[in-house]
Design a protein around this motif. Structure first.
Motif, short mmCIF file in Angstrom:
data_model
loop_
_atom_site.label_atom_id
_atom_site.label_comp_id
_atom_site.label_asym_id
_atom_site.label_seq_id
_atom_site.Cartn_x
_atom_site.Cartn_y
_atom_site.Cartn_z
N TYR A 33 41.35 41.26 32.20
CA TYR A 33 41.89 41.93 33.44
C TYR A 33 41.86 42.60 34.29
CZ TYR A 33 46.72 44.22 33.90
OH TYR A 33 47.31 45.05 34.84
N GLU A 34 40.63 44.40 33.60
CA GLU A 34 40.58 44.37 34.24
C GLU A 34 39.45 44.56 35.60
OE1 GLU A 34 41.67 48.25 33.74
OE2 GLU A 34 42.76 47.13 31.84
N ARG A 35 38.57 43.86 35.41
CA ARG A 35 37.81 43.35 37.29
C ARG A 35 38.38 42.56 37.98
NH1 ARG A 35 33.53 42.51 33.04
NH2 ARG A 35 34.05 40.42 34.46
N THR A 37 41.49 41.20 40.57
CA THR A 37 42.32 41.61 41.61
C THR A 37 42.82 41.26 42.22
OG1 THR A 37 40.30 41.37 43.43
CG2 THR A 37 40.50 43.49 42.11
N LYS A 59 49.51 43.57 39.83
CA LYS A 59 49.42 42.62 39.02
C LYS A 59 49.28 42.71 37.15
CE LYS A 59 44.03 43.31 37.05
NZ LYS A 59 43.19 44.80 37.23
N GLU A 60 50.32 43.84 37.01
CA GLU A 60 50.76 43.03 35.31
C GLU A 60 52.13 42.20 35.40
OE1 GLU A 60 50.14 46.33 37.22
OE2 GLU A 60 49.17 47.07 36.03
N GLU A 100 40.29 39.38 24.57
CA GLU A 100 40.66 40.31 25.50
C GLU A 100 42.13 40.06 25.77
OE1 GLU A 100 39.35 39.93 30.00
OE2 GLU A 100 38.35 40.86 28.34
N ALA A 104 45.34 42.68 26.76
CA ALA A 104 45.44 43.41 28.01
C ALA A 104 46.85 43.11 27.92
CB ALA A 104 44.67 42.07 29.15
N ARG A 107 47.98 45.84 26.95
CA ARG A 107 48.68 47.43 28.19
C ARG A 107 49.71 46.89 29.06
NH1 ARG A 107 42.19 46.40 28.62
NH2 ARG A 107 41.72 48.06 26.91
#
Length: 193
Positions: A33-35, A37, A59-60, A100, A104, A107
Protein backbone atom coordinates in the motif's frame (compact mmCIF):
# COMPACT_ATOMS: atom_id res chain seq x y z
CA UNK A 1 -43.27 -11.45 -33.81
CA UNK A 2 -41.05 -9.07 -31.92
CA UNK A 3 -37.35 -9.01 -32.44
CA UNK A 4 -35.34 -8.84 -29.21
CA UNK A 5 -33.30 -5.72 -28.75
CA UNK A 6 -29.59 -6.21 -29.25
CA UNK A 7 -27.64 -6.47 -26.00
CA UNK A 8 -26.42 -3.16 -24.66
CA UNK A 9 -22.68 -2.91 -25.17
CA UNK A 10 -20.70 -2.37 -21.98
CA UNK A 11 -20.11 1.26 -21.20
CA UNK A 12 -16.60 2.51 -21.70
CA UNK A 13 -16.49 3.65 -18.09
CA UNK A 14 -17.12 0.05 -16.94
CA UNK A 15 -14.10 -1.16 -18.92
CA UNK A 16 -12.00 1.69 -17.56
CA UNK A 17 -13.00 0.93 -13.97
CA UNK A 18 -12.23 -2.76 -14.47
CA UNK A 19 -8.81 -1.94 -15.93
CA UNK A 20 -8.05 0.38 -13.02
CA UNK A 21 -9.06 -2.22 -10.43
CA UNK A 22 -7.02 -4.94 -12.15
CA UNK A 23 -3.97 -2.70 -12.25
CA UNK A 24 -4.50 -1.57 -8.65
CA UNK A 25 -4.74 -5.13 -7.32
CA UNK A 26 -1.52 -6.07 -9.10
CA UNK A 27 0.27 -2.89 -8.01
CA UNK A 28 -0.82 -3.11 -4.35
CA UNK A 29 0.18 -6.79 -4.29
CA UNK A 30 3.59 -6.08 -5.84
CA UNK A 31 4.50 -2.84 -4.06
CA UNK A 32 2.33 -2.81 -0.94
CA UNK A 33 0.00 0.00 0.00
CA UNK A 34 2.64 2.55 1.02
CA UNK A 35 4.79 2.32 -2.11
CA UNK A 36 2.00 1.96 -4.68
CA UNK A 37 1.06 5.24 -6.35
CA UNK A 38 -1.88 6.51 -8.36
CA UNK A 39 0.52 7.29 -11.22
CA UNK A 40 1.86 3.73 -11.26
CA UNK A 41 -1.64 2.25 -11.25
CA UNK A 42 -2.68 4.60 -14.07
CA UNK A 43 0.41 3.69 -16.10
CA UNK A 44 -0.34 -0.01 -15.62
CA UNK A 45 -3.94 0.56 -16.74
CA UNK A 46 -2.71 2.74 -19.65
CA UNK A 47 -4.86 5.71 -18.66
CA UNK A 48 -4.32 9.20 -17.34
CA UNK A 49 -3.96 9.44 -13.51
CA UNK A 50 -6.86 11.90 -13.44
CA UNK A 51 -9.18 9.05 -14.46
CA UNK A 52 -8.18 7.07 -11.38
CA UNK A 53 -8.95 10.10 -9.23
CA UNK A 54 -12.22 10.70 -11.06
CA UNK A 55 -13.51 7.20 -10.31
CA UNK A 56 -11.99 6.57 -6.86
CA UNK A 57 -11.19 9.99 -5.40
CA UNK A 58 -7.98 9.03 -3.61
CA UNK A 59 -5.46 6.27 -3.09
CA UNK A 60 -7.46 5.14 -0.05
CA UNK A 61 -10.65 4.97 -2.09
CA UNK A 62 -8.90 3.00 -4.82
CA UNK A 63 -7.43 0.61 -2.27
CA UNK A 64 -10.81 0.10 -0.61
CA UNK A 65 -12.37 -0.78 -3.96
CA UNK A 66 -9.49 -3.05 -4.98
CA UNK A 67 -8.94 -4.84 -1.67
CA UNK A 68 -10.04 -8.43 -1.77
CA UNK A 69 -9.64 -9.92 1.64
CA UNK A 70 -10.74 -13.16 3.16
CA UNK A 71 -10.35 -13.48 6.91
CA UNK A 72 -10.03 -17.25 6.35
CA UNK A 73 -11.86 -17.87 9.58
CA UNK A 74 -11.66 -21.41 10.84
CA UNK A 75 -14.75 -23.57 11.09
CA UNK A 76 -15.70 -23.06 14.72
CA UNK A 77 -18.20 -25.91 14.93
CA UNK A 78 -15.68 -28.63 15.91
CA UNK A 79 -13.88 -26.36 18.40
CA UNK A 80 -14.73 -27.08 22.04
CA UNK A 81 -16.87 -24.15 23.27
CA UNK A 82 -14.38 -23.20 25.98
CA UNK A 83 -11.58 -22.81 23.37
CA UNK A 84 -13.37 -20.45 20.97
CA UNK A 85 -11.77 -17.24 22.28
CA UNK A 86 -8.27 -18.68 22.17
CA UNK A 87 -8.83 -20.10 18.68
CA UNK A 88 -9.96 -16.75 17.30
CA UNK A 89 -7.18 -14.71 18.93
CA UNK A 90 -4.55 -17.08 17.54
CA UNK A 91 -6.19 -16.99 14.14
CA UNK A 92 -6.40 -13.21 13.97
CA UNK A 93 -2.82 -12.73 15.14
CA UNK A 94 -1.60 -15.04 12.40
CA UNK A 95 -3.76 -13.25 9.79
CA UNK A 96 -2.59 -9.78 10.80
CA UNK A 97 1.06 -10.89 10.98
CA UNK A 98 0.90 -12.62 7.63
CA UNK A 99 -0.84 -10.11 5.38
CA UNK A 100 -0.16 -6.40 5.05
CA UNK A 101 -3.34 -5.92 3.00
CA UNK A 102 -5.60 -6.03 6.04
CA UNK A 103 -3.32 -3.65 7.96
CA UNK A 104 -3.37 -1.24 5.02
CA UNK A 105 -7.16 -1.52 4.82
CA UNK A 106 -7.40 -0.80 8.56
CA UNK A 107 -5.20 2.29 8.12
CA UNK A 108 -7.29 3.50 5.20
CA UNK A 109 -10.57 2.78 7.03
CA UNK A 110 -9.73 5.29 9.73
CA UNK A 111 -9.88 8.16 7.22
CA UNK A 112 -11.69 6.93 4.12
CA UNK A 113 -15.43 6.15 4.07
CA UNK A 114 -15.06 3.62 1.24
CA UNK A 115 -12.35 1.72 3.10
CA UNK A 116 -14.43 1.85 6.29
CA UNK A 117 -17.38 0.37 4.41
CA UNK A 118 -15.16 -2.36 2.98
CA UNK A 119 -13.89 -3.20 6.49
CA UNK A 120 -17.47 -3.29 7.82
CA UNK A 121 -18.48 -5.66 5.02
CA UNK A 122 -15.55 -7.99 5.65
CA UNK A 123 -16.19 -8.26 9.36
CA UNK A 124 -19.98 -8.19 9.23
CA UNK A 125 -20.27 -10.89 6.58
CA UNK A 126 -17.40 -13.18 7.42
CA UNK A 127 -17.22 -12.92 11.21
CA UNK A 128 -20.98 -12.96 11.79
CA UNK A 129 -21.28 -16.13 9.68
CA UNK A 130 -18.52 -17.81 11.71
CA UNK A 131 -20.12 -16.84 15.02
CA UNK A 132 -23.53 -18.03 13.82
CA UNK A 133 -22.09 -21.39 12.78
CA UNK A 134 -21.35 -22.56 16.31
CA UNK A 135 -24.91 -22.09 17.48
CA UNK A 136 -25.32 -18.80 19.28
CA UNK A 137 -28.77 -17.46 19.88
CA UNK A 138 -29.63 -15.83 16.53
CA UNK A 139 -30.87 -12.72 18.31
CA UNK A 140 -27.39 -12.07 19.75
CA UNK A 141 -25.15 -13.30 16.91
CA UNK A 142 -24.58 -9.90 15.28
CA UNK A 143 -23.93 -8.28 18.67
CA UNK A 144 -21.44 -10.98 19.66
CA UNK A 145 -19.65 -10.70 16.31
CA UNK A 146 -19.53 -6.91 16.68
CA UNK A 147 -17.98 -7.20 20.13
CA UNK A 148 -15.38 -9.68 18.85
CA UNK A 149 -14.62 -7.32 15.95
CA UNK A 150 -14.20 -4.38 18.32
CA UNK A 151 -11.61 -6.30 20.32
CA UNK A 152 -9.76 -7.72 17.32
CA UNK A 153 -9.71 -4.42 15.43
CA UNK A 154 -8.54 -2.58 18.55
CA UNK A 155 -5.76 -5.11 19.00
CA UNK A 156 -4.76 -4.78 15.35
CA UNK A 157 -4.87 -1.00 15.44
CA UNK A 158 -2.66 -0.72 18.53
CA UNK A 159 -0.22 -3.47 17.49
CA UNK A 160 0.11 -2.96 13.72
CA UNK A 161 -0.97 0.61 12.91
CA UNK A 162 -0.18 2.81 15.92
CA UNK A 163 2.52 0.35 17.00
CA UNK A 164 1.99 1.04 20.70
CA UNK A 165 5.20 -0.32 22.33
CA UNK A 166 3.58 -2.55 24.98
CA UNK A 167 1.37 -4.13 22.30
CA UNK A 168 4.19 -4.56 19.79
CA UNK A 169 6.56 -5.96 22.41
CA UNK A 170 4.09 -8.48 23.81
CA UNK A 171 4.71 -12.02 22.52
CA UNK A 172 1.75 -13.62 20.75
CA UNK A 173 1.27 -16.16 23.56
CA UNK A 174 0.89 -13.35 26.09
CA UNK A 175 -1.63 -11.60 23.84
CA UNK A 176 -3.59 -14.84 23.59
CA UNK A 177 -3.58 -15.16 27.40
CA UNK A 178 -4.86 -11.61 27.88
CA UNK A 179 -7.35 -11.30 25.01
CA UNK A 180 -8.81 -14.82 24.70
CA UNK A 181 -10.92 -14.65 27.90
CA UNK A 182 -12.54 -11.45 26.66
CA UNK A 183 -13.41 -12.98 23.28
CA UNK A 184 -14.60 -16.10 25.07
CA UNK A 185 -17.04 -14.04 27.12
CA UNK A 186 -18.26 -12.23 24.01
CA UNK A 187 -18.82 -15.55 22.24
CA UNK A 188 -20.36 -17.71 24.95
CA UNK A 189 -21.17 -15.53 27.95
CA UNK A 190 -24.34 -13.73 28.83
CA UNK A 191 -24.78 -10.00 28.99
CA UNK A 192 -23.11 -8.68 32.13
CA UNK A 193 -21.27 -11.92 32.93
Amino acid sequence: MTVPAPPTPPRRSDATRAAILRAARERFAADGYERATIRAVAADAQIDPSMVMRYYGSKEGLFAAAAEFDLRLPDLTPIPPDELGETLVRHFLSRWDGDETLVALLRAASTNPGAAERMRDIFANQLTAAVAAFGTDPTTTARRAGLVASQVLGLAFTRYVVRLPPMVDMPPEDLVSWVAPTLQRYLTGTSGS
